[in-house]
Write an enzyme that holds these catalytic residues in place. Structure first.
Site, mmCIF file in Angstrom:
data_model
loop_
_atom_site.group_PDB
_atom_site.id
_atom_site.type_symbol
_atom_site.label_atom_id
_atom_site.label_comp_id
_atom_site.label_asym_id
_atom_site.label_seq_id
_atom_site.Cartn_x
_atom_site.Cartn_y
_atom_site.Cartn_z
ATOM 1 N N GLN A 1 0.148 -8.516 44.509
ATOM 2 C CA GLN A 1 -1.036 -9.377 44.509
ATOM 3 C C GLN A 1 -1.114 -10.163 43.198
ATOM 4 O OE1 GLN A 1 -3.061 -9.843 47.158
ATOM 5 N NE2 GLN A 1 -4.346 -11.283 46.076
ATOM 6 N N LYS B 1 -6.126 -6.485 53.471
ATOM 7 C CA LYS B 1 -4.756 -6.420 53.998
ATOM 8 C C LYS B 1 -4.460 -5.019 54.541
ATOM 9 C CE LYS B 1 -3.352 -10.197 50.996
ATOM 10 N NZ LYS B 1 -2.749 -10.668 49.741
ATOM 11 N N ASP C 1 5.425 -12.309 51.454
ATOM 12 C CA ASP C 1 4.567 -13.380 50.933
ATOM 13 C C ASP C 1 5.291 -14.731 50.966
ATOM 14 O OD1 ASP C 1 1.898 -13.168 50.200
ATOM 15 O OD2 ASP C 1 2.340 -12.111 48.327
HETATM 16 N N1 GUN Z 1 -3.261 -14.390 45.325
HETATM 17 C C1 GUN Z 1 -3.884 -15.395 45.991
HETATM 18 N N2 GUN Z 1 -3.315 -15.574 47.190
HETATM 19 C C2 GUN Z 1 -2.308 -14.690 47.283
HETATM 20 C C3 GUN Z 1 -1.360 -14.397 48.291
HETATM 21 O O1 GUN Z 1 -1.289 -15.009 49.371
HETATM 22 N N3 GUN Z 1 -0.495 -13.386 48.014
HETATM 23 C C4 GUN Z 1 -0.520 -12.714 46.849
HETATM 24 N N4 GUN Z 1 0.396 -11.774 46.646
HETATM 25 N N5 GUN Z 1 -1.383 -12.969 45.881
HETATM 26 C C5 GUN Z 1 -2.277 -13.947 46.113
#
Ligand code: GUN
Length: 293
Positions: A98, A54, A121
Site C-alpha cells: 500500500q 481490500k 497492482d
Molecule cells: N495508494 C493509492 N492507491 C493505491 C493503489 O491502487 N494501490 C496501492 N498499493 N497503493 C495505493
C-alpha cells in the site's frame, strides 16, 4: 439534463459476484483458491481504511487474504525482506504494497522488488511495459476499473476526445494509454494535462470524456465542462466535518453538484471509482492464479 450516475458500487458488486462464482467452481474442482496479500507500513488512517476494504472484499469473494502490518520506522532493507518472503511464498498468488510509504523508503525500489508475476497492482515496470505493448498483463487497478465502468454503461469512446487531468504513474499516465489503444473502451483521441498545462479550461471544454485525477478537492467546476460530457472523478479527499460520526466527509476532484447537470454520465465520490479499484485488484489476483497456476 439528468445525468446517468456511473455507480462503481453497482458495477463492482457485479464483478465481485462473477468472481465469487468462479471461486466456487475452483473449489469444486479442487483448484488453487486465490490468495491476495497486502503490506501496510505505518498507521495512516486512509491507507488503513483502503487495506481493510481490500481484505473484506477478499472474504466476500472467497479468496484467502493476508495482511502484513509493519511499523512506520521499519528500514528499507527489512521491508525488502518482507517483499522477498511474499515473492517466495507459493500460497500467495498476488500482493500489493500500500502506498504511500514513509519518506525514508524508496517506493520505486520496493515496487521493482515485487515479483512481476505477483504484481496485481500493475505498478512494476514489467507490467506497465506489457500494457504499452498490448500484451496480457496486470493492468493498474484504478485505470482498469474505470475502463470496466465505461464498458458497463456502454459509454461511446471511439473517435471521442478524452482529456485526462493528472499524469501520475498509477492513474493519469496509464489511463491515457488505455483510452488511446485500439479496443473498446479506447480508440479515443487523448490529451493528457498537468500542472504546467496552459489554458486548461479551453482544453477541458473540448472533452467528450474527462478523467479527473489531479488530487485537488472540487477542482473541476461547471465552467470547465462541455454539455453532454462524461466525467469520471478519481479524487478522494477526507475533509474534516464534526457533524459526521467518522469526523470527516469525502470529496472528489469534481464539484459534483454543479458539474452533474451538464453531464451525460458522471461518477460520484464515494461510490464511484473507489470500489472499482478493489474489484480490479480481485480480478488481477484471479488472473495471477490462471497465469501462474
Ligand atoms: N495508494 C493509492 N492507491 C493505491 C493503489 O491502487 N494501490 C496501492 N498499493 N497503493 C495505493
Amino acid at each position: 439534463m439528468e445525468p446517468t450516475i456511473v455507480s462503481g458500487k453497482e458495477v463492482s458488486n457485479k464483478v465481485k459476484d462473477d468472481i465469487a462464482l468462479e471461486v466456487e467452481q475452483i473449489k469444486v474442482n479442487g483448484g488453487k483458491v486465490p490468495h491476495l496479500a497486502a503490506i501496510l507500513v505505518g498507521d495512516d488512517g486512509a491507507s488503513r481504511t483502503y487495506v481493510n476494504a481490500k481484505v473484506k472484499a477478499c472474504e466476500r469473494v472467497g479468496f484467502g487474504s493476508t495482511l502484513v502490518k509493519l511499523d512506520a520506522d521499519i528500514s528499507e532493507a527489512d521491508l525488502l525482506t518482507e517483499v522477498q518472503k511474499l515473492n517466495n511464498n507459493p500460497e500467495i498468488d498476488g500482493y500489493i504494497v500500500q502506498l504511500p510509504l514513509p519518506k525514508h523508503i524508496d517506493e520505486q525500489k520496493v515496487t521493482e522488488a515485487i515479483a512481476p508475476e505477483k504484481d496485481v497492482d500493475g505498478f512494476h515496470p514489467v507490467s506497465l511495459g506489457k500494457m504499452l505493448l498490448d500484451l496480457p498483463s496486470f493492468l493498474p487497478a484504478t485505470p482498469a476499473g474505470i475502463v470496466e465502468m465505461l464498458r458497463h454503461y456502454n459509454i461511446p469512446t471511439e473517435g471521442k476526445h478524452c482529456v485526462v487531468i493528472g499524469r501520475s504513474h498509477i492513474v493519469g499516465s496509464p489511463m491515457s494509454v488505455l483510452m488511446a489503444r485500439n479496443a473498446y473502451p479506447g480508440n479515443c483521441t487523448v490529451t493528457i494535462t498537468h500542472s504546467r498545462t496552459q489554458n486548461l479550461k479551453e482544453i477541458t471544454n473540448q472533452a467528450d470524456i474527462l478523467i479527473v485525477a489531479l488530487g485537488k478537492p472540487e477542482f473541476l467546476t461547471a465552467d470547465m465542462v462541455k454539455e453532454g460530457a462524461t466525467v469520471i472523478d478519481v479524487g478522494i479527499h477526507r475533509i474534516e466535518d464534526s457533524s459526521k460520526k467518522s469526523g470527516f466527509r469525502l470529496l472528489g476532484d469534481v464539484k459534483f453538484d454543479e458539474v452533474a447537470p451538464k453531464c451525460a454520465f458522471i461518477s460520484p465520490v464515494p461510490g464511484g471509482v473507489g470500489p472499482m479499484t478493489i474489484a480490479s485488484l480481485l480480478k488481477n489476483t484471479l488472473l495471477a492464479v490462471k497465469l501462474n497456476g
